[in-house]
Design an enzyme around this catalytic site. Sequence first.
Site, short mmCIF file in Angstrom:
data_model
loop_
_atom_site.label_atom_id
_atom_site.label_comp_id
_atom_site.label_asym_id
_atom_site.label_seq_id
_atom_site.Cartn_x
_atom_site.Cartn_y
_atom_site.Cartn_z
CG ASP A 47 29.22 39.94 52.56
OD1 ASP A 47 27.94 40.57 52.60
OD2 ASP A 47 29.20 38.56 52.82
CB SER A 48 26.56 44.42 50.43
OG SER A 48 27.12 45.68 51.29
CG ASP A 86 29.03 41.31 56.38
OD1 ASP A 86 28.32 40.61 57.32
OD2 ASP A 86 28.70 41.75 55.33
CE LYS A 114 26.02 41.39 58.60
NZ LYS A 114 25.91 40.39 57.52
CD GLU A 116 25.47 36.06 54.93
OE1 GLU A 116 25.01 35.07 54.42
OE2 GLU A 116 25.83 36.99 54.52
CD GLU A 183 19.42 40.53 53.37
OE1 GLU A 183 19.30 40.79 52.27
OE2 GLU A 183 20.67 40.10 54.08
#
Length: 265
Positions: A47-48, A86, A114, A116, A183
């Site tokens: 999602d960067s 993501d 993925k 978070e 991270e």
Amino acid sequence: MTVKPTTLSTLNRYKQENKKFATITAYDASFARLFAEEGIQAMLIGDSLGMTLQGHDSTLPVTIEHIAYHTRCVRAGAPQAFLIADMPFMSYSTPEQACLNAATLMQAGANMVKIEGGSWLIPTVKMLTERAVPVCIHLGLTPQSVNVFGGYKVQGRDEQVAEQLKQDAIALEKAGAQLAVLECVPVSLAKAITDTAIMPVIGIGAGNVTDGQILVMHDLLGLTPKPPKFSKDFLQEAGTLRKAVRLYVQQVEQIQFPQEQHSFS
């Protein structure tokens, strides 16, 4: 020559053999093909892309539809690669919602999703893995929580927070998670989690003690105006795109990257 598909079994074998591996973010077919040809076997449709491709100042505006579109593009360019997609902001706020959105990404060509967050995700991880969706967890600096953290800051320097991150990793693995991204955490914490976990652990700003490394492709190619401390401009050193990617892979495998200046104590 037929190239075998990279799978979770491949990454697990690398961990057992103590073989370091390089991963990268990818968003389109052309770069995905180049990355695969230069030795990268696992890629993240991150999602960067909200920042690198769309020009936002965070990842929050990215949607499931955006990730699905780019996953299809990357899959077209790298048919044998292991693709992690993501789950964007608020796309997995309940286990049921996570299942519906994960199905969209898996059908677009992802091998794994993925998410978070910490132990609050245990029911979500269980539900996804029971329904044949492999899960990668993301701990430490979780960019979707930028407004909670008050910026992009190193996580886990406080002993209590570090212990919580370690316990979260253990609990989420027990719930079914099969891969982890750490991270911006201190090297000592990254080592403790990597040594404890059975699953492979991929680091970004977590030192060279993790099983694998990941970089945002724009950081690796020197395209980020204010690159993060943990990144390195491989293109400047190598001279061409292909040589830059090859150099990144080599330096990760030989534990020459990241070095101390790219890590946090």
